[in-house]
Motif scaffolding. Structure first.
Motif, short mmCIF file in Angstrom:
data_model
loop_
_atom_site.label_atom_id
_atom_site.label_comp_id
_atom_site.label_asym_id
_atom_site.label_seq_id
_atom_site.Cartn_x
_atom_site.Cartn_y
_atom_site.Cartn_z
N SER A 197 9.66 18.86 -0.40
CA SER A 197 10.41 19.39 0.73
C SER A 197 10.06 20.86 0.88
O SER A 197 9.25 21.40 0.11
N LYS A 198 10.66 21.52 1.84
CA LYS A 198 10.40 22.94 2.03
C LYS A 198 10.84 23.72 0.80
O LYS A 198 10.21 24.72 0.41
N HIS A 199 11.92 23.29 0.16
CA HIS A 199 12.42 23.97 -1.04
C HIS A 199 11.61 23.58 -2.27
O HIS A 199 11.32 24.43 -3.12
N TRP A 257 6.30 22.07 -4.49
CA TRP A 257 5.42 21.62 -5.57
C TRP A 257 5.59 20.13 -5.85
O TRP A 257 4.74 19.53 -6.52
N ALA A 258 6.68 19.53 -5.40
CA ALA A 258 7.00 18.11 -5.67
C ALA A 258 7.29 17.85 -7.14
O ALA A 258 7.33 16.71 -7.59
N ILE A 259 7.48 18.90 -7.92
CA ILE A 259 7.92 18.80 -9.31
C ILE A 259 8.84 19.99 -9.60
O ILE A 259 8.76 21.03 -8.94
N VAL A 260 9.71 19.81 -10.60
CA VAL A 260 10.59 20.90 -11.04
C VAL A 260 10.60 20.94 -12.56
O VAL A 260 10.29 19.94 -13.23
N LEU A 298 0.82 -1.20 0.00
CA LEU A 298 0.00 0.00 0.00
C LEU A 298 0.85 1.26 0.00
O LEU A 298 0.48 2.27 -0.60
N GLN A 299 2.01 1.20 0.66
CA GLN A 299 2.88 2.36 0.69
C GLN A 299 3.33 2.76 -0.70
O GLN A 299 3.51 3.93 -1.01
N GLY A 300 3.51 1.76 -1.57
CA GLY A 300 3.90 2.06 -2.93
C GLY A 300 2.79 2.74 -3.72
O GLY A 300 3.05 3.37 -4.74
N GLN A 301 1.52 2.60 -3.27
CA GLN A 301 0.40 3.19 -3.96
C GLN A 301 -0.03 4.52 -3.34
O GLN A 301 -0.80 5.27 -3.92
N ARG A 302 0.45 4.80 -2.13
CA ARG A 302 0.06 6.02 -1.46
C ARG A 302 0.88 7.20 -1.93
O ARG A 302 2.02 7.06 -2.33
N VAL A 303 0.30 8.37 -1.85
CA VAL A 303 1.02 9.61 -2.11
C VAL A 303 1.07 10.36 -0.79
O VAL A 303 0.06 10.70 -0.22
N MET A 304 2.28 10.59 -0.31
CA MET A 304 2.45 11.24 0.98
C MET A 304 2.56 12.75 0.80
O MET A 304 3.37 13.42 1.41
N TYR A 305 1.74 13.28 -0.14
CA TYR A 305 1.80 14.70 -0.41
C TYR A 305 0.43 15.14 -0.92
O TYR A 305 -0.21 14.41 -1.66
N GLY A 306 0.00 16.31 -0.50
CA GLY A 306 -1.29 16.81 -0.93
C GLY A 306 -1.15 17.76 -2.11
O GLY A 306 -0.27 18.61 -2.13
N TYR A 307 -2.02 17.58 -3.09
CA TYR A 307 -2.03 18.46 -4.25
C TYR A 307 -3.28 19.33 -4.21
O TYR A 307 -4.38 18.82 -3.96
#
Length: 210
Positions: free
Chosen positions: A191-193, A196-199, A57-66
């Motif tokens: 992360s704090k920097h 967005w979780a994307i660059v 399940l951890q592999g399917q979860r997203v630990m970040y909110g969009y």
């Protein structure tokens, strides 16, 4: 005869009952041990299965909110298109849109949204453009003229569209160009920097000549 040649019969009866009781205790102890062993083995098996399921399940979860359209952060197991589009809008506003007063701030923010690879390519150019804007009072506006097209690739997300670029000084437009734009977005660990979780990992533009 029994009194003369051996212990009284009642002693044998007592010994027999004692051995029987001991045997029964042994049997009960063994039974309890077997039951406890079975229960422990079952619990260990259950725990192992739970651990395995949790890893899957951890592999399917997203630990970040969009953020959704209302600005509410929602956890999802894939980066939603609205998040990609929001990021592209913010990136373009900083990379292409600037005034003489905001040029350096916008350039620094655009570089913060880049991967190290793209920053190495664009940093010198952005600083030169920012300096020209401040010294020559140049304002630049970038206007998208087509819908976003989003493709998912092994390298990341490719966002393509067309746009006009306007350059003006003293409220007079002195340059107008139309471009095909392709922007490669790469997922990164939030992360704090990199909130967005994307660059932005690559940027390609081609001027459209009529």
């Amino acid at each position: 005869m029994s009194d003369e040649y051996g212990a009284p019969l009642r002693y044998f009866n007592l010994l027999g009952r004692g051995e029987l009781k001991a045997n029964r205790i042994s049997v009960a102890f063994i039974a309890v041990s077997v039951i406890l062993g079975g229960v422990i083995a079952y619990l260990v098996s259950m725990n192992t299965e739970l651990q395995r399921t949790n890893l899957e399940l951890q592999g399917q979860r997203v630990m970040y909110g969009y953020p959704n359209a209302d600005g509410v952060f929602v956890s999802e197991n894939a980066i939603p298109e609205r998040h990609l589009i929001s990021f592209v809008s913010v990136f373009l506003d900083n990379f292409y849109n600037f005034t003489p007063e905001s040029s350096f701030t916008n350039a620094n923010e655009a570089m913060r949204l880049m991967s190290s690879r793209l920053r190495a390519v664009q940093e010198d150019t952005l600083k030169i453009v920012a300096k020209q804007s401040a010294e020559q009072q140049i304002t630049q506006v970038f206007v998208r003229t087509s819908p976003y097209k989003i493709e998912t690739t092994p390298q990341g997300y490719i966002v393509s569209f067309q746009a006009f670029r306007y350059r003006a000084t003293l409220n007079t437009v002195f340059a107008k160009s139309k471009f095909d734009v392709k922007l490669l977005l790469k997922p990164v660990k939030p992360s704090k920097h990199f909130e967005w979780a994307i660059v932005a990992d690559d940027l390609q533009t081609q001027e459209i000549i009529k």
